[in-house]
Design a protein around this motif. Structure first.
Motif, PDB file in Angstrom:
ATOM      1  N   LEU A  38       0.808  -1.360   0.045  1.00 44.48           N
ATOM      2  CA  LEU A  38      -0.135   0.294  -0.219  1.00 44.48           C
ATOM      3  C   LEU A  38       0.861   1.233  -0.019  1.00 44.48           C
ATOM      4  CD1 LEU A  38      -2.804  -1.097   2.412  1.00 44.48           C
ATOM      5  CD2 LEU A  38      -2.916  -0.594  -0.050  1.00 44.48           C
ATOM      6  N   LYS A  39       1.981   1.176   0.691  1.00 44.88           N
ATOM      7  CA  LYS A  39       2.787   2.435   0.717  1.00 44.88           C
ATOM      8  C   LYS A  39       3.450   2.500  -0.547  1.00 44.88           C
ATOM      9  CE  LYS A  39       6.395   2.237   3.399  1.00 44.88           C
ATOM     10  NZ  LYS A  39       6.745   3.679   3.218  1.00 44.88           N
ATOM     11  N   ARG A  40       3.807   1.499  -1.490  1.00 44.33           N
ATOM     12  CA  ARG A  40       4.473   1.792  -2.529  1.00 44.33           C
ATOM     13  C   ARG A  40       3.320   2.421  -3.900  1.00 44.33           C
ATOM     14  NH1 ARG A  40       3.933  -1.858  -6.806  1.00 44.33           N
ATOM     15  NH2 ARG A  40       3.500  -3.532  -5.228  1.00 44.33           N
ATOM     16  N   LEU A  41       2.021   1.656  -3.622  1.00 43.33           N
ATOM     17  CA  LEU A  41       1.308   1.840  -4.575  1.00 43.33           C
ATOM     18  C   LEU A  41       0.604   3.265  -4.780  1.00 43.33           C
ATOM     19  CD1 LEU A  41      -0.790  -1.358  -4.655  1.00 43.33           C
ATOM     20  CD2 LEU A  41       0.731  -0.556  -6.607  1.00 43.33           C
ATOM     21  N   ASN A  42       0.694   3.815  -3.281  1.00 44.27           N
ATOM     22  CA  ASN A  42       0.052   5.274  -3.253  1.00 44.27           C
ATOM     23  C   ASN A  42       0.883   6.023  -2.861  1.00 44.27           C
ATOM     24  OD1 ASN A  42      -3.077   4.716  -2.734  1.00 44.27           O
ATOM     25  ND2 ASN A  42      -2.120   3.000  -1.666  1.00 44.27           N
ATOM     26  N   GLY A  43       2.376   5.929  -2.839  1.00 42.13           N
ATOM     27  CA  GLY A  43       3.425   6.971  -2.642  1.00 42.13           C
ATOM     28  C   GLY A  43       3.500   7.576  -1.147  1.00 42.13           C
ATOM     29  N   TRP A  44       3.304   6.853  -0.518  1.00 41.65           N
ATOM     30  CA  TRP A  44       3.378   7.339   0.914  1.00 41.65           C
ATOM     31  C   TRP A  44       4.752   7.385   1.450  1.00 41.65           C
ATOM     32  CZ3 TRP A  44      -1.284   3.481   2.425  1.00 41.65           C
ATOM     33  CH2 TRP A  44      -2.537   3.952   1.918  1.00 41.65           C
ATOM     34  N   ASP A  45       5.476   7.967   1.030  1.00 39.36           N
ATOM     35  CA  ASP A  45       7.103   8.010   1.396  1.00 39.36           C
ATOM     36  C   ASP A  45       6.993   8.920   2.690  1.00 39.36           C
ATOM     37  OD1 ASP A  45       7.586   6.761  -1.214  1.00 39.36           O
ATOM     38  OD2 ASP A  45       7.879   8.935  -2.181  1.00 39.36           O
ATOM     39  N   HIS A  46       6.115   9.397   3.212  1.00 44.75           N
ATOM     40  CA  HIS A  46       6.295  10.106   4.476  1.00 44.75           C
ATOM     41  C   HIS A  46       5.935   9.321   5.808  1.00 44.75           C
ATOM     42  CE1 HIS A  46       2.136  10.380   3.538  1.00 44.75           C
ATOM     43  NE2 HIS A  46       1.863  10.981   4.475  1.00 44.75           N
ATOM     44  N   MET A  47       5.513   7.841   5.188  1.00 41.56           N
ATOM     45  CA  MET A  47       5.388   6.766   6.345  1.00 41.56           C
ATOM     46  C   MET A  47       6.516   6.026   6.475  1.00 41.56           C
ATOM     47  SD  MET A  47       1.365   5.775   5.659  1.00 41.56           S
ATOM     48  CE  MET A  47      -0.004   6.400   6.628  1.00 41.56           C
ATOM     49  N   ASP A  48       6.848   5.578   7.590  1.00 42.42           N
ATOM     50  CA  ASP A  48       7.934   4.421   7.754  1.00 42.42           C
ATOM     51  C   ASP A  48       7.231   3.448   8.733  1.00 42.42           C
ATOM     52  OD1 ASP A  48      10.082   6.059   6.622  1.00 42.42           O
ATOM     53  OD2 ASP A  48      10.334   7.039   8.565  1.00 42.42           O
ATOM     54  N   LEU A  49       7.892   2.209   8.504  1.00 36.61           N
ATOM     55  CA  LEU A  49       7.234   1.066   9.265  1.00 36.61           C
ATOM     56  C   LEU A  49       8.168   0.457  10.232  1.00 36.61           C
ATOM     57  CD1 LEU A  49       5.043  -1.136   9.093  1.00 36.61           C
ATOM     58  CD2 LEU A  49       6.049  -2.276   7.110  1.00 36.61           C
ATOM     59  N   THR A  50       7.676   0.135  11.246  1.00 39.46           N
ATOM     60  CA  THR A  50       8.217  -0.801  12.181  1.00 39.46           C
ATOM     61  C   THR A  50       7.378  -1.899  12.425  1.00 39.46           C
ATOM     62  OG1 THR A  50       9.556   1.031  13.533  1.00 39.46           O
ATOM     63  CG2 THR A  50       8.722  -1.078  14.763  1.00 39.46           C
ATOM     64  N   CYS A  51       7.879  -3.285  12.461  1.00 39.52           N
ATOM     65  CA  CYS A  51       7.289  -4.358  12.535  1.00 39.52           C
ATOM     66  C   CYS A  51       7.642  -4.925  13.888  1.00 39.52           C
ATOM     67  CB  CYS A  51       7.274  -5.201  11.425  1.00 39.52           C
ATOM     68  SG  CYS A  51       6.107  -4.748   9.844  1.00 39.52           S
ATOM     69  N   LEU A  52       6.630  -5.579  14.638  1.00 42.95           N
ATOM     70  CA  LEU A  52       6.993  -6.443  15.707  1.00 42.95           C
ATOM     71  C   LEU A  52       6.935  -7.796  15.196  1.00 42.95           C
ATOM     72  CD1 LEU A  52       5.116  -4.578  18.537  1.00 42.95           C
ATOM     73  CD2 LEU A  52       7.586  -4.422  17.813  1.00 42.95           C
ATOM     74  N   PRO A  53       7.499  -8.768  15.654  1.00 43.44           N
ATOM     75  CA  PRO A  53       7.582 -10.203  15.340  1.00 43.44           C
ATOM     76  C   PRO A  53       6.022 -10.576  15.157  1.00 43.44           C
ATOM     77  CG  PRO A  53       9.088 -10.113  16.950  1.00 43.44           C
ATOM     78  CD  PRO A  53       8.135  -8.734  17.064  1.00 43.44           C
TER      79      PRO A  53
END
Length: 216
Positions: A38-53
């Motif tokens: 979704l980030k890639r398709l929508n160009g949400w470059d101002h969003m970063d992602l942290t994932c928990l296991p």
């Protein structure tokens, strides 16, 4: 672009980010592929992602503490933090902690609900009470997150006892992938359940992230 995390490590991007409209998504690792898409398709470059296991879902009592720690560790670097966990078996504890921390979280009891759309899922009510759900992630990781944790790799005779109250396996597909569809059918066969396919796409995950992305 953030790389998908492993299930065994806490991975994140953008820790060097500074104020200026940056949003941090703290998410379950089981949602990494969908969020990155979704980030890639929508160009949400101002969003970063942290994932928990993703394996935290096997220990829901640990989710709240892990999310709180991630919020505190990253709060100073971001203008806004959004928690991409539903209640996920925490019994309301995660929502209470997010309220205490002053951060928002996605609505819904679990990802099966928000993938289908919380309103649509709730409207089905008792119709799905005896259904076992799989998403794209869980189809891919069926052995690691279903078969082995339940001990069915060692004691397959437990299958009927564990799944005796279920009648149907519902595959909520985020993507139209024939290979995953075939594997989901095989999962239903292994569990001795009828099979139902529902293409949900990203459901309320997409609309929730759209709403967050528009804030900054």
């Amino acid at each position: 672009m953030t790389k998908p995390p492993s299930d065994d490590t806490l991975t994140h991007s953008g820790l060097e980010a500074h104020h200026g409209g940056r949003i941090l998504l703290i998410a379950c690792g089981a949602l990494a592929h969908e969020i990155l898409t979704l980030k890639r398709l929508n160009g949400w470059d101002h969003m970063d992602l942290t994932c928990l296991p993703a394996k935290l879902h096997l220990y829901p009592d640990k989710i709240t503490e892990a999310v709180a720690e991630a919020v505190e560790n990253n709060r100073a670097a971001y203008d806004h933090i959004f928690v991409v966990y539903a209640d996920c078996g925490t019994g309301g504890q995660l929502a209470a902690k997010c309220a205490d921390l002053g951060v928002e979280m996605i609505a819904g009891p679990h990802c099966y609900s928000f993938f289908e759309g919380n309103d649509a899922f709730a409207a089905r009510g008792d119709d799905d009470m005896r259904a076992f759900f799989l998403t794209d992630f869980l189809v891919r990781q069926f052995d690691a997150f279903v078969w082995k944790p339940m001990g069915l790799d060692r004691h397959p005779e437990l299958r009927d006892m564990i799944f005796g109250n279920y009648t149907t396996l519902i595959y909520q597909a985020q993507t139209e992938d024939p290979a995953l569809l075939s594997k989901a059918r095989a999962c239903a066969d292994r569990l001795g359940l009828a099979f139902e396919y529902r293409f949900t796409g990203y459901g309320d995950l997409k609309t929730s992230l759209e709403n967050q992305a528009s804030k900054y």
